[in-house]
Scaffold this motif. Sequence first.
Motif, mmCIF file in Angstrom:
data_model
loop_
_atom_site.group_PDB
_atom_site.id
_atom_site.type_symbol
_atom_site.label_atom_id
_atom_site.label_comp_id
_atom_site.label_asym_id
_atom_site.label_seq_id
_atom_site.Cartn_x
_atom_site.Cartn_y
_atom_site.Cartn_z
ATOM 1 N N SER A 86 82.526 78.237 4.650
ATOM 2 C CA SER A 86 83.857 77.825 5.111
ATOM 3 C C SER A 86 84.276 76.522 4.451
ATOM 4 O O SER A 86 85.433 76.367 4.034
ATOM 5 C CB SER A 86 83.866 77.631 6.633
ATOM 6 O OG SER A 86 83.355 78.763 7.261
ATOM 7 N N GLY A 108 87.509 75.975 2.102
ATOM 8 C CA GLY A 108 88.498 74.936 2.391
ATOM 9 C C GLY A 108 88.713 74.031 1.195
ATOM 10 O O GLY A 108 89.849 73.707 0.834
ATOM 11 N N THR A 132 92.103 73.343 -0.930
ATOM 12 C CA THR A 132 92.631 71.991 -1.151
ATOM 13 C C THR A 132 92.941 71.785 -2.626
ATOM 14 O O THR A 132 94.009 71.284 -2.988
ATOM 15 C CB THR A 132 91.615 70.937 -0.663
ATOM 16 O OG1 THR A 132 91.581 70.968 0.762
ATOM 17 C CG2 THR A 132 91.983 69.542 -1.128
ATOM 18 N N SER A 174 96.737 70.259 7.214
ATOM 19 C CA SER A 174 95.993 70.876 8.319
ATOM 20 C C SER A 174 96.856 70.937 9.575
ATOM 21 O O SER A 174 96.639 71.787 10.444
ATOM 22 C CB SER A 174 94.719 70.072 8.605
ATOM 23 O OG SER A 174 95.050 68.739 8.935
ATOM 24 N N SER A 227 98.525 74.110 10.005
ATOM 25 C CA SER A 227 97.514 75.169 9.925
ATOM 26 C C SER A 227 97.465 75.883 8.588
ATOM 27 O O SER A 227 97.321 77.095 8.526
ATOM 28 C CB SER A 227 97.644 76.161 11.082
ATOM 29 O OG SER A 227 98.895 76.786 11.071
ATOM 30 N N ALA A 228 97.601 75.137 7.490
ATOM 31 C CA ALA A 228 97.185 75.648 6.188
ATOM 32 C C ALA A 228 95.668 75.477 6.171
ATOM 33 O O ALA A 228 95.166 74.423 6.542
ATOM 34 C CB ALA A 228 97.834 74.854 5.058
ATOM 35 N N GLU A 229 94.937 76.508 5.768
ATOM 36 C CA GLU A 229 93.484 76.496 5.965
ATOM 37 C C GLU A 229 92.740 75.687 4.912
ATOM 38 O O GLU A 229 91.778 76.187 4.328
ATOM 39 C CB GLU A 229 92.959 77.937 5.958
ATOM 40 C CG GLU A 229 93.386 78.741 7.170
ATOM 41 C CD GLU A 229 92.734 78.248 8.456
ATOM 42 O OE1 GLU A 229 91.511 77.983 8.438
ATOM 43 O OE2 GLU A 229 93.441 78.110 9.459
ATOM 44 N N GLU A 230 93.200 74.452 4.632
ATOM 45 C CA GLU A 230 92.489 73.650 3.638
ATOM 46 C C GLU A 230 91.323 72.906 4.297
ATOM 47 O O GLU A 230 90.994 73.151 5.459
ATOM 48 C CB GLU A 230 93.459 72.753 2.862
ATOM 49 C CG GLU A 230 94.450 71.985 3.678
ATOM 50 C CD GLU A 230 93.777 70.941 4.509
ATOM 51 O OE1 GLU A 230 93.689 71.135 5.752
ATOM 52 O OE2 GLU A 230 93.313 69.939 3.946
ATOM 53 N N ALA A 247 91.548 71.283 7.790
ATOM 54 C CA ALA A 247 91.758 72.296 8.830
ATOM 55 C C ALA A 247 90.455 73.024 9.126
ATOM 56 O O ALA A 247 90.123 73.291 10.290
ATOM 57 C CB ALA A 247 92.830 73.289 8.376
ATOM 58 N N VAL A 248 89.698 73.334 8.063
ATOM 59 C CA VAL A 248 88.390 73.962 8.239
ATOM 60 C C VAL A 248 87.489 73.053 9.083
ATOM 61 O O VAL A 248 86.810 73.502 10.003
ATOM 62 C CB VAL A 248 87.750 74.250 6.856
ATOM 63 C CG1 VAL A 248 86.286 74.599 6.996
ATOM 64 C CG2 VAL A 248 88.498 75.368 6.156
ATOM 65 N N TYR A 252 88.364 73.097 12.692
ATOM 66 C CA TYR A 252 87.903 74.332 13.319
ATOM 67 C C TYR A 252 86.398 74.286 13.575
ATOM 68 O O TYR A 252 85.923 74.612 14.662
ATOM 69 C CB TYR A 252 88.274 75.524 12.428
ATOM 70 C CG TYR A 252 87.765 76.828 12.962
ATOM 71 C CD1 TYR A 252 88.371 77.415 14.073
ATOM 72 C CD2 TYR A 252 86.652 77.448 12.396
ATOM 73 C CE1 TYR A 252 87.892 78.593 14.588
ATOM 74 C CE2 TYR A 252 86.168 78.633 12.902
ATOM 75 C CZ TYR A 252 86.785 79.197 14.000
ATOM 76 O OH TYR A 252 86.294 80.362 14.514
#
Lengths: 222, 227
Positions: free
Chosen positions: B16, B20, B24, B166, B169-172, B175-176, B179
Amino acid sequence: MGGHLNINHLMFLGQGALWTIGLSVIALIGGGIVGFVIALARISPLKSVRIASAVYVQLIQGTPLLVILFLGYFGFAAIGLKVSPLAAAGASLTLYVAAYLGEIWRGCIESVPKPQWEAAEGLALSRTQRMMKVILPQAIRIATPPTVGFMVQIIKNTSLASVVGFVELMRSGQIVNNSLFEPFAIYAIIAVTYFAMCYPLSLFSQRLEKRVGRGRSNLAPA
Amino acid sequence: MSIQLDFPAVLERWPSFLAGAALTLELAFFATVLGALIGTLAAVGRGSRSAAIAGACKVYVEAIRNTPLLVQIFLVYFGLASLGLKLSAFTVAVAALTINVGAYTAEIMRAGFEAIPRGQIEAAEGLALSRLQIYWHIILLPAIEKVYPALTSQFVLLMLASSVCSQISAEELTAVANYIQSDTYRAFETYIIVAVLYIILSLVMRAGFWGLGLVLFPRRRRLGTPL
């Protein structure tokens, strides 16, 4: 959808704006003090001090402020200290600002012409006297425009403290938005408020820069 | 009061983290390319003889440079949504970062343009170069060469600033991290790992730009001027 924007919402946003200014002042003073030490350490005669301060600057400048804020926020918790969001945000911003101001000021100190250093040495001034009486008074003149310019960055960066739950302008906007759900209008108000705080400083910095001399302008952080 | 750090519990999520970090870099890449383009156009626009174009470019640059990226991202996010456009978080993030870095690039490029001596342009005119040739060979490329260090450090800062994405909620990378820390309750360890990853990413970017500079500006390499 809890009705329309009213005076209470605006008062709440105003309060948030005051906290933005408060946090910026804390970051500027804290970061200024630590940054000054960093600037001196970067040009220290001791190699180990130079290296340690350079590593500090590289580490902070290679990490996003958001991550530093999270580290501050959870770091205090990890060592069992319960601190307020203000203290956590203030400490993180201080560390962050210190790295950048330290680099800016080091550049300013080093840009004092070499003959000034040599003349001071020739007059048998000690290192402390040379710094206090000859170099720093000149460096401060050079450092003022980029420092004022960096204050704009500080104000903008305090918006990230909203993420760790500190209720400054951005967070208060989010809270108001949660009850009204008019995001575009509210964030536009927030943007205008930030602009009103930052733009005068930007103009002031530009004017100072012209006064000190155009050649110095490339000292500002990119 | 004792610190108990448990890195293995977090490190086992390495796929993950890598995903991420990759996103990025992807965000930074697109925003850098598009932002450099827009920024250069805005810098040219500021020198335009038409007051309307020059004014519009100035308003763009000052508005962006004096408001936080976080606010800009939310404005783009909700602004596009209120126009009825349903775009992915990634697209919105690239759009907001591009708008942001474009304004900074414009300021840097303007300084580059101003650093071109008038005499060189006059000399090029005297040699009967076309307007386009003059713009490309005498103004644009030398200007980029002059401000290359400032430009590239701005692009590294952009990569770091993309952590703010993040929040939509862009999964960069950040944000990872958010989570993973909420999943493992190992917040401090998670953010230390992420900080290290960002430092690596910024070193990689700097090395990349340095190498690119050697390829793009061979004159500089011959003169031995440090980039």
